[in-house]
Scaffold this active site. Structure first.
Site, mmCIF file in Angstrom:
data_model
loop_
_atom_site.group_PDB
_atom_site.id
_atom_site.type_symbol
_atom_site.label_atom_id
_atom_site.label_comp_id
_atom_site.label_asym_id
_atom_site.label_seq_id
_atom_site.Cartn_x
_atom_site.Cartn_y
_atom_site.Cartn_z
ATOM 1 N N HIS A 188 41.179 40.437 39.805
ATOM 2 C CA HIS A 188 41.778 41.754 39.975
ATOM 3 C C HIS A 188 40.795 42.866 39.660
ATOM 4 C CE1 HIS A 188 42.716 40.943 35.642
ATOM 5 N NE2 HIS A 188 42.435 42.228 35.506
ATOM 6 N N HIS A 233 38.071 48.135 34.830
ATOM 7 C CA HIS A 233 37.267 46.913 34.798
ATOM 8 C C HIS A 233 37.514 46.039 36.014
ATOM 9 C CE1 HIS A 233 40.982 45.350 32.801
ATOM 10 N NE2 HIS A 233 40.661 44.212 33.409
ATOM 11 N N GLU A 251 35.672 41.497 32.934
ATOM 12 C CA GLU A 251 36.517 40.523 32.257
ATOM 13 C C GLU A 251 36.323 39.188 32.974
ATOM 14 O OE1 GLU A 251 41.299 39.897 31.332
ATOM 15 O OE2 GLU A 251 40.686 41.295 32.891
#
Length: 133
Positions: free
Chosen positions: A7, A78, A129
């Site tokens: 994502h 992010h 991430e």
């Protein structure tokens, strides 16, 4: 080792307002989920090839609150990359000199899977991430 883009996360001041255009365009938007350990409330917009995570502050110590002070309208926060083995990914990036945020140990993310974050100064200016697939 990287298996895909999980994502793109966008910090927003108002989750409902931010989700409205995606709903209007026919995307599936999840219910809000509080992640106290991460200091955020999230919703996921599911697209055919990835997801968009909309995140808003949860609690007084939210890291998103500081981001929104600097960017009141919100913005990209992010990228989340799926990896086969989070320990191996962490070992690889730290061996290259990257710093893991927090204590460097994986925490449980929004999808119930282990996640770690790499300092943006060590990854082309982007907060990244890693989520175990």
């Amino acid at each position: 080792m990287i298996t895909g883009l999980n994502h793109v996360a966008i910090a927003v001041p108002d989750l409902e307002k931010a989700a409205a255009p995606y709903r209007a365009l026919g995307a599936q938007v999840s219910a809000p989920q509080d992640l106290a350990e991460h200091g955020v409330t999230v919703v996921f917009v599911t697209l055919p090839n990835t997801k968009i995570e909309l995140l808003a502050p949860f609690g007084e110590a939210s890291p998103i609150a500081g981001f929104l002070e600097k960017n009141p309208a919100g913005g990209i926060h992010h990228l989340c990359l799926e990896v086969e083995d989070i320990a191996a990914a962490a070992g690889t990036v730290t061996s290259l000199g990257a710093r893991l945020l927090g204590d460097g140990r994986p925490k449980t993310g929004a999808h119930g899977k282990p996640v770690i974050f790499v300092h943006p100064k060590d990854f082309q200016g982007a907060l990244v991430e890693f989520e175990q697939g």
